[in-house]
Motif scaffolding. Structure first.
Motif, PDB file in Angstrom:
ATOM      1  N   THR A  18       0.546  -1.419  -0.171  1.00 13.32           N
ATOM      2  CA  THR A  18       0.474   0.047   0.074  1.00 13.32           C
ATOM      3  C   THR A  18       0.690   1.374  -0.183  1.00 13.32           C
ATOM      4  OG1 THR A  18      -0.702  -0.296   2.343  1.00 13.32           O
ATOM      5  CG2 THR A  18      -2.058  -0.599   0.726  1.00 13.32           C
ATOM      6  N   ARG A  19       1.929   0.935   0.793  1.00 15.59           N
ATOM      7  CA  ARG A  19       2.808   2.328   0.642  1.00 15.59           C
ATOM      8  C   ARG A  19       3.354   3.094  -0.609  1.00 15.59           C
ATOM      9  NH1 ARG A  19       6.796   0.144   5.987  1.00 15.59           N
ATOM     10  NH2 ARG A  19       5.080  -2.312   4.964  1.00 15.59           N
ATOM     11  N   MET A  20       3.253   2.110  -1.542  1.00 17.27           N
ATOM     12  CA  MET A  20       3.625   2.399  -3.199  1.00 17.27           C
ATOM     13  C   MET A  20       3.105   3.138  -3.681  1.00 17.27           C
ATOM     14  SD  MET A  20       6.637   0.566  -3.419  1.00 17.27           S
ATOM     15  CE  MET A  20       7.212   1.269  -5.349  1.00 17.27           C
ATOM     16  N   LYS A  21       1.335   3.383  -2.701  1.00 18.31           N
ATOM     17  CA  LYS A  21       0.814   4.455  -3.834  1.00 18.31           C
ATOM     18  C   LYS A  21       0.100   4.562  -5.527  1.00 18.31           C
ATOM     19  CE  LYS A  21      -0.187   6.948  -0.009  1.00 18.31           C
ATOM     20  NZ  LYS A  21       0.867   7.914   1.061  1.00 18.31           N
ATOM     21  N   SER A  22      -0.258   3.312  -5.382  1.00 22.77           N
ATOM     22  CA  SER A  22       0.332   2.947  -6.891  1.00 22.77           C
ATOM     23  C   SER A  22      -0.992   1.370  -7.918  1.00 22.77           C
ATOM     24  CB  SER A  22       1.106   2.055  -7.089  1.00 22.77           C
ATOM     25  OG  SER A  22       1.345   1.915  -8.751  1.00 22.77           O
ATOM     26  N   LYS A  23      -1.470   1.454  -8.705  1.00 19.18           N
ATOM     27  CA  LYS A  23      -2.092   0.956  -9.412  1.00 19.18           C
ATOM     28  C   LYS A  23      -1.355  -0.816  -9.889  1.00 19.18           C
ATOM     29  CE  LYS A  23      -3.189   3.208 -13.016  1.00 19.18           C
ATOM     30  NZ  LYS A  23      -1.947   4.698 -12.501  1.00 19.18           N
ATOM     31  N   THR A  24       0.300  -0.571  -9.649  1.00 24.11           N
ATOM     32  CA  THR A  24       1.084  -2.068  -9.788  1.00 24.11           C
ATOM     33  C   THR A  24       1.288  -2.448  -8.611  1.00 24.11           C
ATOM     34  OG1 THR A  24       1.275  -0.289 -11.780  1.00 24.11           O
ATOM     35  CG2 THR A  24       2.800  -2.030 -10.980  1.00 24.11           C
ATOM     36  N   PRO A  25       0.701  -2.707  -8.818  1.00 22.49           N
ATOM     37  CA  PRO A  25       1.292  -4.807  -7.418  1.00 22.49           C
ATOM     38  C   PRO A  25       3.197  -4.074  -7.250  1.00 22.49           C
ATOM     39  CG  PRO A  25       0.530  -5.966  -8.996  1.00 22.49           C
ATOM     40  CD  PRO A  25       0.362  -4.431  -9.393  1.00 22.49           C
ATOM     41  N   LYS A  26       3.008  -3.256  -6.185  1.00 19.03           N
ATOM     42  CA  LYS A  26       4.620  -3.167  -5.512  1.00 19.03           C
ATOM     43  C   LYS A  26       5.922  -4.184  -6.491  1.00 19.03           C
ATOM     44  CE  LYS A  26       6.293  -4.293  -1.163  1.00 19.03           C
ATOM     45  NZ  LYS A  26       6.922  -4.889   0.353  1.00 19.03           N
ATOM     46  N   VAL A  27       5.667  -5.315  -6.634  1.00 17.26           N
ATOM     47  CA  VAL A  27       6.908  -6.308  -7.093  1.00 17.26           C
ATOM     48  C   VAL A  27       6.861  -6.224  -8.589  1.00 17.26           C
ATOM     49  CG1 VAL A  27       6.464  -7.849  -4.721  1.00 17.26           C
ATOM     50  CG2 VAL A  27       4.797  -8.492  -6.298  1.00 17.26           C
ATOM     51  N   LEU A  28       5.366  -5.468  -8.536  1.00 19.51           N
ATOM     52  CA  LEU A  28       5.504  -5.709 -10.711  1.00 19.51           C
ATOM     53  C   LEU A  28       6.736  -4.375 -11.155  1.00 19.51           C
ATOM     54  CD1 LEU A  28       2.614  -7.039 -12.141  1.00 19.51           C
ATOM     55  CD2 LEU A  28       4.744  -8.163 -11.107  1.00 19.51           C
ATOM     56  N   HIS A  29       6.882  -3.151  -9.637  1.00 18.23           N
ATOM     57  CA  HIS A  29       7.508  -2.457 -10.034  1.00 18.23           C
ATOM     58  C   HIS A  29       8.977  -2.942 -10.719  1.00 18.23           C
ATOM     59  CE1 HIS A  29       4.599   1.240  -8.946  1.00 18.23           C
ATOM     60  NE2 HIS A  29       4.690   0.564  -8.296  1.00 18.23           N
ATOM     61  N   ASN A 236       9.704  -0.470   0.093  1.00 16.82           N
ATOM     62  CA  ASN A 236       7.905  -0.322   0.579  1.00 16.82           C
ATOM     63  C   ASN A 236       7.547   0.828   0.034  1.00 16.82           C
ATOM     64  OD1 ASN A 236       7.409  -2.964   2.285  1.00 16.82           O
ATOM     65  ND2 ASN A 236       9.259  -1.500   3.675  1.00 16.82           N
ATOM     66  N   ASN A 237       8.392   1.700  -0.412  1.00 21.65           N
ATOM     67  CA  ASN A 237       7.671   3.769  -1.172  1.00 21.65           C
ATOM     68  C   ASN A 237       8.363   3.789  -1.826  1.00 21.65           C
ATOM     69  OD1 ASN A 237      10.200   4.624  -0.600  1.00 21.65           O
ATOM     70  ND2 ASN A 237       8.798   4.588   2.313  1.00 21.65           N
ATOM     71  N   ARG A 238       8.326   4.847  -2.742  1.00 16.20           N
ATOM     72  CA  ARG A 238       9.086   5.134  -3.767  1.00 16.20           C
ATOM     73  C   ARG A 238      10.584   5.294  -3.823  1.00 16.20           C
ATOM     74  NH1 ARG A 238       5.262   5.337  -8.678  1.00 16.20           N
ATOM     75  NH2 ARG A 238       3.024   5.061  -7.623  1.00 16.20           N
ATOM     76  N   LEU A 239      10.293   6.002  -2.154  1.00 15.78           N
ATOM     77  CA  LEU A 239      11.787   6.426  -1.786  1.00 15.78           C
ATOM     78  C   LEU A 239      12.852   4.845  -2.156  1.00 15.78           C
ATOM     79  CD1 LEU A 239      11.527   9.097   1.134  1.00 15.78           C
ATOM     80  CD2 LEU A 239      11.990   9.749  -1.570  1.00 15.78           C
ATOM     81  N   GLN A 240      12.486   4.322  -1.777  1.00 19.16           N
ATOM     82  CA  GLN A 240      13.189   2.893  -1.709  1.00 19.16           C
ATOM     83  C   GLN A 240      13.289   2.394  -2.442  1.00 19.16           C
ATOM     84  OE1 GLN A 240      11.808   1.467   1.972  1.00 19.16           O
ATOM     85  NE2 GLN A 240      12.727   1.512   3.389  1.00 19.16           N
ATOM     86  N   LEU A 241      12.183   2.607  -4.329  1.00 17.48           N
ATOM     87  CA  LEU A 241      12.682   2.296  -4.316  1.00 17.48           C
ATOM     88  C   LEU A 241      13.527   3.192  -5.770  1.00 17.48           C
ATOM     89  CD1 LEU A 241      10.979   0.110  -7.544  1.00 17.48           C
ATOM     90  CD2 LEU A 241      10.154   2.158  -7.831  1.00 17.48           C
ATOM     91  N   ALA A 242      13.917   4.552  -5.082  1.00 19.16           N
ATOM     92  CA  ALA A 242      14.784   5.192  -6.453  1.00 19.16           C
ATOM     93  C   ALA A 242      16.355   4.714  -5.419  1.00 19.16           C
ATOM     94  CB  ALA A 242      14.090   6.590  -6.230  1.00 19.16           C
TER      95      ALA A 242
END
Ligand code: UD1
Ligand code: CA
Length: 482
Positions: A18-29, A236-242
């Motif tokens: 949920t913390r990704m705030k995304s339509k896409t499931p987290k593991v598919l980012h 868990n979120n987009r900061l960590q994704l980057a």
């Protein structure tokens, strides 16, 4: 399969994130050309396990479709409700028949930086120490949110893992955390999972409780501290994704440089995990190397280029360009400012020059399209030169048609080749021609209106204008000389 190959790897990927705030499931980012779960699956495969199963739940159809999309489909287990990591592993084992003999590795689908090497080292420690469970831990600068590793102060042995939400202030001060990666004895794991309770702050079955259950039953419990805590970064979120993307990119560029590729500016270069290269390739700043791109020996790409699913031949040069699913032959040059679209195949030492767009086009050896042209649905032979500002008119509004041009042709500037049309070998065409009919080999084709000069028109139709005055001055000057 090596000596320490596990019997199974279970990847947990049922959560929503949920913390990704995304339509896409987290593991598919995605980072570096692969989904988060794709990176984890790739690392798991390096262990050559007998079984590999990904537990899916949230958006399971989408995640399953993704896992089956590649050439090596992945087995999935379904967790209808996300009742915790322990419950998820139980669903994974059920898919494998309820229990597995041998080592079972559990990893989370949201830790893309985890390497196959680290997983292998965990499996090796687990086997060497004959443990019932071995947890991969790490000392992190900020342990907020993670499960804490609680050790016996006297012996240093791990006694339990306490989730952040369930931890006391004293336990929260612990900086050694649970990475979420474990090696288990398969049959002991199945048995212990049956004993996990849900009396915690989240009302979930925690996988982490298996550790204390096994320890209390008198089994050996071990921990292996990761050498580099950044490897276990969970997204868990987009900061960590980057942050994960940056770290993964650094790792991939390091590998390329150590293999003999010059990366002029690592900070502005992006490279996917799937890119391959040969030595002495050079990558200039601002360049993205994506997908199945391969850089041949001595090739030079960038600056400011996007090179996607492209074969760059030995010694080829790509400058300030975008190339998609293209093949660039050895010694060919592209750009500056070219756009090669899917199906472009450039022959040896050929050229797609400045402001040139190509699509579904095969360009022969030494053939040049140097300036301001569109070449779509075409085959051009060897050593032909296409004049500046030419357009291959391939679309009639309904269907695409093909143009064929032979070898050793010299086509004039500003030609339109209205497909379907065939131009033979050794043909010349006049500048400004609109070629609608086939041209036999060895001909000169002229397809434009005859020039007509209407003398005195400006003086008659635009009397007194600057143009008329200029014309008059020039004719007087000419008179004066005669
Ligand atoms: C978990 C660990 C924590 C550890 C951290 C490391 C537990 C109880 N906690 O916490 O000790 O420090 O990972 O990143 O294990 N998942 C499912 N089904 C579920 C719940 C989760 O498949 O019912 C999957 C998620 O998709 C995710 C992984 O398990 O890939 C971890 O779940 P998450 O909710 O992120 O756990 P954390 O709270 O981070
Ligand atoms: Ca997590």
């Amino acid at each position: 399969m090596s000596a320490t190959s596990p019997a199974a790897v279970v990847v947990l990927a049922a959560g929503e994130g949920t913390r990704m705030k995304s339509k896409t499931p987290k593991v598919l980012h995605e980072i570096s050309g692969r989904s988060l779960v794709g990176h984890v699956v790739a690392a798991a495969r390096e262990l050559e396990p007998q079984h590999l199963v990904v537990v899916v739940g949230h958006a399971s159809e989408q995640v399953t479709a993704h896992l089956n999309a590649g050439d090596a489909p992945v087995r999935t287990a379904f967790q209808a409700e996300q009742n915790g990591t322990g419950h998820a592993v139980r669903m994974g084992l059920e898919e494998l028949g309820g229990t597995v003999d041998g080592t079972v590795i559990v990893v989370c689908g949201d830790t893309p930086l985890l390497s196959g090497g680290t997983l292998g080292a965990l499996a090796a420690t687990h086997a060497a120490d004959a443990n019932a469970v071995t947890v991969l831990t790490a000392e992190v600068p900020d342990s907020t949110g993670y499960g804490r590793i609680v050790r016996d102060p006297a012996t240093g042995a791990v006694t339990e893992i306490v989730e952040h939400k369930d931890a006391t202030d004293e336990q929260r001060a612990i900086r050694e955390i649970n990475s979420g990666v474990f090696a288990f004895d398969g049959s002991l794991l199945a048995d212990a999972l049956g004993k996990v309770r849900t009396d915690n702050s989240q009302g979930e079955e925690y996988l982490t409780d298996v550790l204390s259950i096994l320890r209390e039953a008198g089994h050996r419990v071990g921990a292996s501290v990761a050498g580099d805590h950044r490897e276990i970064l969970g997204i868990n979120n987009r900061l960590q994704l980057a942050e994960a993307r940056r770290l993964m990119n650094e790792r991939l560029l390091e590998r390329a440089m150590l293999a003999g590729v010059t990366i002029v500016d690592p900070a502005s270069t992006l490279i996917d995990a799937t890119v391959t290269y040969e030595r002495d390739a050079v990558v200039h700043p601002g360049t993205q190397l994506l997908g199945s791109t391969h850089l041949g020996e001595d090739s030079e790409v960038g600056p400011n280029s996007r090179i996607e699913d492209t074969l760059v031949g030995a010694g080829a040069r790509v400058d300030n360009s975008v190339t998609l699913s293209a093949e660039i032959g050895p010694g060919a040059t592209v750009g500056p400012y070219a756009y090669l679209r899917p199906g472009t195949r450039l022959g040896v030492r050929s050229k797609a020059g400045t402001y040139v767009e190509m699509k579904n086009a095969t360009i022969g050896e030494g053939t040049k399209v140097p300036h301001l042209s569109y070449v779509g649905d075409a085959t051009i032979g060897d050593h032909t030169n296409i004049g500046a500002a030419s357009v291959f008119v391939n679309y009639d509004g309904v269907a695409k048609h093909h143009t064929t041009i032979g070898s050793h042709c010299r086509t004039g500037s500003d030609n339109m080749f209205v497909a379907p049309v065939t131009v033979g070998d050794g043909v010349y065409t006049a500048a400004g021609s609109v070629i609608t009919k086939d041209v036999p080999s060895g001909s000169l084709a002229v397809a434009r209106g005859q020039q007509r000069n209407i003398e005195g028109w400006v003086a008659r139709k635009r009397p007194g204008s600057a143009a008329a005055q200029a014309a008059q001055a020039s004719s007087q000057g000419a008179d004066g000389e005669s």
